[in-house]
Design an enzyme around this catalytic site. Structure first.
Site, short mmCIF file in Angstrom:
data_model
loop_
_atom_site.label_atom_id
_atom_site.label_comp_id
_atom_site.label_asym_id
_atom_site.label_seq_id
_atom_site.Cartn_x
_atom_site.Cartn_y
_atom_site.Cartn_z
N ARG A 164 -22.03 -21.63 -11.51
CA ARG A 164 -23.33 -22.31 -11.50
C ARG A 164 -23.75 -22.65 -10.07
O ARG A 164 -23.04 -22.36 -9.11
CB ARG A 164 -23.34 -23.56 -12.39
CG ARG A 164 -22.99 -23.23 -13.85
CD ARG A 164 -23.19 -24.40 -14.78
NE ARG A 164 -22.88 -24.00 -16.14
CZ ARG A 164 -22.22 -24.75 -17.03
NH1 ARG A 164 -21.81 -25.94 -16.69
NH2 ARG A 164 -21.99 -24.30 -18.23
N LYS A 192 -14.23 -14.76 -11.23
CA LYS A 192 -15.29 -15.18 -10.30
C LYS A 192 -15.87 -14.00 -9.51
O LYS A 192 -17.06 -13.93 -9.25
CB LYS A 192 -14.73 -16.25 -9.35
CG LYS A 192 -15.63 -16.68 -8.23
CD LYS A 192 -16.80 -17.54 -8.69
CE LYS A 192 -17.62 -18.00 -7.50
NZ LYS A 192 -18.83 -18.70 -7.89
#
Ligand code: NAD
Length: 297
Positions: free
Chosen positions: A122, A170
């Site tokens: 985010r 990620k």
């Protein structure tokens, strides 16, 4: 638990501040003493250096720019490995490459220190509000200890697997995020050049399947209103897309869009865009096409 937090930049400051705000005992360290002092004023303990911080901690987090700084702080002289006691926990939250995170796991496990990785998803704006998402990689036996601390900094924790799997997740996440930066930039510059009303176009693009989180949540609050200050620095974006590109090369997976986007980030850096938000890629794209910079009215 006594918590140590190293790296108080755009992300780390917000994450550590969430811990302090929830009444946790937090020892902080950053090369930039000013920012550590700001947190001290809010209730954190300031450590003189990494060794000092480790002496006080049951769990240590790092949130540093990239692989070089993480290796230096974790494995270097006077670093975490030298100073954290066996039985303690070390979690790296920075975005690094697979080789770095695997090397950390091996080194810390050999000393009896629990190692995990929890890179952050985010936007920086979410971190400010305590709404981050964590991609946690750790031996499942330690979830009980680590997850409650992460939930004090964010709202969502995904256990992605063993140590190192947070980083792997990620890399894939940010490859998509950063490719969208370029797709957004091409689409918005073309829309403006075709004489479209950008407000209408924006509403259409964020209401159809063309929609993407970067365009919807970030662009209107950053480049499209002329705010180029980094939430996510373009230089860090280049680092992250390079990590994904290198992961593709080492696992022999072709990534043509990723590699092209990496080159465009490289060009933007050469044009002086380091220190600006990743969304400023749209301004760069407008500049090299000699088009007006897209802005919402
Ligand atoms: P940043 O550059 O704002 O902050 C890094 C901090 O680390 C700085 O305060 C710097 O002084 C400190 N530092 C550097 N070397 C140090 C050392 N040797 N010892 C102690 N402190 C040191 O970066 P950021 O935007 O906070 O990003 C941190 C990490 O999080 C990066 O890996 C980035 O890719 C990742 N990330 C960023 C975002 C974002 O939106 N900004 C989102 C998710 C993940």
């Amino acid at each position: 638990m006594r918590i140590g937090f190293i790296g108080l930049g755009r992300m780390g400051l917000s994450l550590a501040r969430s811990l302090v705000g929830k009444g946790e005992q937090v020892w902080v360290f950053d090369l930039n003493e000013e920012v550590a002092k700001r947190l001290q004023a809010e209730g954190a303990h300031m450590s003189a250096d990494v060794a000092d911080l480790c002496r006080n901690a049951d769990i240590v987090f790092t949130m540093l720019p990239g692989p070089r700084q993480v290796k230096e702080v974790a494995l270097g002289s006077g670093g975490i490995l030298e100073n954290l006691a066996p039985g303690a926990i070390y979690i790296d939250m920075s975005t690094v490459d697979v080789d770095t995170v695997d090397a950390l796991f091996q080194a810390f496990t050999a000393k009896g220190i629990v190692f995990g990785d929890a890179p952050v998803g985010r936007l920086a704006a979410h971190a400010d509000k305590g709404e981050s998402l964590f991609m946690l990689g750790i031996d499942a036996r330690y979830l009980e200890k680590v997850e409650p601390v992460l939930y004090k900094m964010g709202t969502t924790v995904y256990h992605c697997g063993a140590a190192g799997h947070g980083t792997r997740t990620k890399l894939i996440n940010n490859m998509m995020v950063l490719c969208y930066c370029q797709i957004n930039s091409e689409a918005l510059v073309l829309a403006q050049s075709l004489g479209l009303d950008l407000n209408n176009t924006f509403n259409v693009l964020t209401s159809t399947t063309a929609s993407n989180g970067q365009l919807k949540e970030k662009w209107p609050n950053k480049v499209l209103k002329g705010d180029l200050s980094p939430g996510f620095d373009l230089a860090l974006g280049y680092k992250d897309i390079s990590l994904a590109s290198n992961a593709g090369a080492s696992s022999r997976v072709a990534l043509p869009v990723c590699d092209t986007t990496r080159n465009i980030f490289r060009m933007a850096l050469a044009a002086g865009k380091a220190g600006q938000d990743t969304s400023s890629l749209t301004d760069f794209w407008a500049e090299i096409n000699d088009c007006p910079k897209p802005r919402l009215g």
